[in-house]
Write a protein that holds these residues in place. Structure first.
Motif, PDB file in Angstrom:
ATOM      1  N   GLN A 127      13.141  99.418 -33.847  1.00 24.54           N
ATOM      2  CA  GLN A 127      12.768  98.101 -33.316  1.00 24.54           C
ATOM      3  C   GLN A 127      11.274  98.084 -33.055  1.00 24.54           C
ATOM      4  O   GLN A 127      10.741  98.919 -32.328  1.00 24.54           O
ATOM      5  N   VAL A 128      10.591  97.087 -33.658  1.00 26.08           N
ATOM      6  CA  VAL A 128       9.136  97.079 -33.604  1.00 26.08           C
ATOM      7  C   VAL A 128       8.632  96.659 -32.227  1.00 26.08           C
ATOM      8  O   VAL A 128       9.244  95.833 -31.542  1.00 26.08           O
ATOM      9  N   ALA A 129       7.538  97.248 -31.819  1.00 18.64           N
ATOM     10  CA  ALA A 129       6.892  96.876 -30.556  1.00 18.64           C
ATOM     11  C   ALA A 129       6.258  95.496 -30.690  1.00 18.64           C
ATOM     12  O   ALA A 129       6.076  94.972 -31.792  1.00 18.64           O
ATOM     13  N   TYR A 149      12.586  93.721 -26.989  1.00 13.88           N
ATOM     14  CA  TYR A 149      11.709  94.854 -26.676  1.00 13.88           C
ATOM     15  C   TYR A 149      10.362  94.307 -26.247  1.00 13.88           C
ATOM     16  O   TYR A 149       9.682  93.629 -27.010  1.00 13.88           O
ATOM     17  N   HIS A 150       9.976  94.586 -24.986  1.00 15.41           N
ATOM     18  CA  HIS A 150       8.794  93.953 -24.410  1.00 15.41           C
ATOM     19  C   HIS A 150       7.557  94.854 -24.400  1.00 15.41           C
ATOM     20  O   HIS A 150       6.495  94.427 -23.955  1.00 15.41           O
ATOM     21  N   PHE A 151       7.682  96.078 -24.868  1.00 13.34           N
ATOM     22  CA  PHE A 151       6.555  96.996 -24.794  1.00 13.34           C
ATOM     23  C   PHE A 151       5.758  96.998 -26.103  1.00 13.34           C
ATOM     24  O   PHE A 151       6.238  96.575 -27.150  1.00 13.34           O
ATOM     25  N   ILE A 152       4.554  97.494 -26.025  1.00 13.88           N
ATOM     26  CA  ILE A 152       3.673  97.455 -27.184  1.00 13.88           C
ATOM     27  C   ILE A 152       3.227  98.839 -27.636  1.00 13.88           C
ATOM     28  O   ILE A 152       2.610  98.968 -28.686  1.00 13.88           O
ATOM     29  N   ASP A 153       3.524  99.889 -26.856  1.00 13.41           N
ATOM     30  CA  ASP A 153       2.948 101.205 -27.144  1.00 13.41           C
ATOM     31  C   ASP A 153       3.408 101.755 -28.491  1.00 13.41           C
ATOM     32  O   ASP A 153       2.617 102.294 -29.258  1.00 13.41           O
ATOM     33  N   GLN A 187      15.638  97.448 -39.636  1.00 11.95           N
ATOM     34  CA  GLN A 187      14.372  97.149 -38.981  1.00 11.95           C
ATOM     35  C   GLN A 187      14.582  95.924 -38.095  1.00 11.95           C
ATOM     36  O   GLN A 187      14.863  94.835 -38.601  1.00 11.95           O
ATOM     37  N   ILE A 188      14.452  96.081 -36.789  1.00 14.12           N
ATOM     38  CA  ILE A 188      14.791  95.037 -35.823  1.00 14.12           C
ATOM     39  C   ILE A 188      13.517  94.424 -35.262  1.00 14.12           C
ATOM     40  O   ILE A 188      12.616  95.153 -34.822  1.00 14.12           O
ATOM     41  N   PRO A 189      13.400  93.090 -35.241  1.00 20.36           N
ATOM     42  CA  PRO A 189      12.218  92.464 -34.614  1.00 20.36           C
ATOM     43  C   PRO A 189      12.238  92.665 -33.106  1.00 20.36           C
ATOM     44  O   PRO A 189      13.289  92.952 -32.512  1.00 20.36           O
ATOM     45  N   ASN A 190      11.078  92.500 -32.459  1.00 16.04           N
ATOM     46  CA  ASN A 190      11.011  92.791 -31.016  1.00 16.04           C
ATOM     47  C   ASN A 190      11.837  91.832 -30.180  1.00 16.04           C
ATOM     48  O   ASN A 190      12.198  92.154 -29.057  1.00 16.04           O
ATOM     49  N   GLU A 191      12.157  90.631 -30.705  1.00 20.54           N
ATOM     50  CA  GLU A 191      12.981  89.714 -29.917  1.00 20.54           C
ATOM     51  C   GLU A 191      14.455  90.101 -29.912  1.00 20.54           C
ATOM     52  O   GLU A 191      15.273  89.492 -29.203  1.00 20.54           O
TER      53      GLU A 191
END
Length: 400
Positions: A117-119, A91-95, A38-42
């Motif tokens: 990777q979480v939005a 990861y810069h998106f939120i969808d 599980q990867i954080p968005n940064e």
């Protein structure tokens, strides 16, 4: 004969057992220390530990082939036991979360690691600070959201700051319209962008200057006496110490006229710039050495026209480099732009220096023959040093 048959049978059985044991010894072994990541968005750097008795090969497949190559894997082949290093982009998106699978094969064994990777948070805006000049203008703000949101401005600023399209469900833009400011130095507004789970704030300043710390610094150099230059990137005129006579700013030495506003060596003035000789517009004054130094200590960044959109190079003062690199001619993001301007020499008035951005102070601590000045260029901050009273520099003001 029976003895020979018995020996043959024993030999065959021994071969079968030996072959079977050899095959068991050569059987592929493959295990991993993780099954999911599980990867954080940064993003960041992550590892997969591989335990294998044979060479292994790893490949990445992405759930969405239109958006791939956000993972760099080093190496992709291991000789035996080893570590796969995964360098994962932010990861810069939120969808929605994005996903990929790492498949590792060794001999007849295959293992997989599922990566997700979480939005980002459910509400993102593309700017949180706007500092601009006094003229009317419009700013467009992009909002990314997983849910309905609204944008509102505080009631104390609603007469001059208007919001258009300030509500939507999902990703959309809204507009901030500012009327022209006719009086005063700076006015402020707070714009709130809010969904049901998160709130973002935009701090806005409009005026002839921007408040940095507890001082309002002018957006402009002084042009003609008691008048600001026509634009942020206009160099304005050059002034000798305690003089209200402005001299042309040429790049390079187009006008060799010797400044005569202050006679070198005639120290009639005191340790400060007299108010009646101050070329600053009404309500403004020349800063002290300590005030300039405090501004510089908040951050300075040299920018080219290609980086900033200004017509000439210069330095952004009062904000860190991370913010300075986002500055535009309409939004200084909490800082001020000091254009490349140079100065006129004290002895002959020639403008030998025009490649530095410079700023003069109002005081001459401890003496009255030189005054402290600051200079910046594309390499560094030149620092504070003293130069003669007859040297002509640009004037940048602070509000009284």
């Amino acid at each position: 004969m029976k003895r020979q048959i018995s020996i043959l049978i024993s030999t065959i059985l021994l071969f079968i057992v030996s072959t079977s044991c050899q095959k068991d010894g050569d059987q592929s072994i493959l295990s991993l220390d993780v099954e999911t990541l599980q990867i954080p968005n940064e993003g960041g750097v992550f590892e997969i530990k591989v335990n294998s008795n044979q060479p292994s090969k790893a490949v990445i497949t992405y759930d969405n082939e239109l958006y791939k190559n956000w993972i760099l894997m080093l190496p992709s082949v291991l000789k035996a036991d080893g570590i796969l290093e995964l360098r994962i982009d932010p990861y810069h998106f939120i969808d929605a979360d994005r996903k990929a699978t790492v498949t590792i094969t060794a001999g007849d064994q295959t293992k997989t690691v599922n990566i997700s990777q979480v939005a980002r948070d459910g509400l993102i805006i593309d700017q949180n600070i706007i500092t601009t000049t006094e003229s009317s203008k419009t700013f467009i703000v992009n909002v990314q959201s997983r849910e309905p949101w609204t944008a509102t401005v505080g009631a104390d600023a609603s007469s001059w700051c208007q919001i258009d399209d300030g509500a939507s469900n999902g990703t959309a833009d809204f507009s901030i319209r500012l009327t022209a400011m006719n009086t005063g130095t700076v006015r402020k507004a707070t714009i709130t962008v809010k969904s049901s789970t998160k709130t973002e704030i935009i701090e806005l300043q409009q005026g002839y200057g921007v408040e940095i710390g507890n001082l309002v610094w002018a957006h402009y150099n002084v042009g003609d006496p008691n008048t600001f230059a026509s634009s942020i990137d206009n160099r304005g005129l050059l002034y000798q110490f305690d003089s209200k006579i402005g001299y042309p700013n040429s790049s390079p030495n187009e006008d060799p006229k010797t400044p005569i506003g202050y006679v070198t060596g005639a120290f009639a003035s005191g340790p400060e710039w007299y108010p009646n000789n101050d070329p600053s517009p009404l309500g403004w004054r020349i800063p002290s050495e300590a005030e300039i130094l405090a501004l510089v200590n908040k951050g300075y960044t040299w920018l080219t026209p290609e980086q900033s959109g200004f017509s000439i190079p210069g330095v952004i003062l009062g904000i860190p480099k991370s913010e300075a690199l986002k500055v535009t001619p309409t939004n200084t993001r909490g800082g001020i732009f000091l254009p490349q301007s140079g100065y006129r020499e004290r002895d002959n008035g020639h403008q030998y220096n025009w490649w530095d951005a410079t700023m003069t102070s109002s005081s001459r601590p401890g003496h009255n023959w030189d005054r402290p000045v600051f200079w910046f260029n594309y390499e560094s901050l030149g620092g504070s040093y003293t130069n003669g009273n007859a040297t002509a520099y640009p004037v940048r003001c602070i509000a009284k």
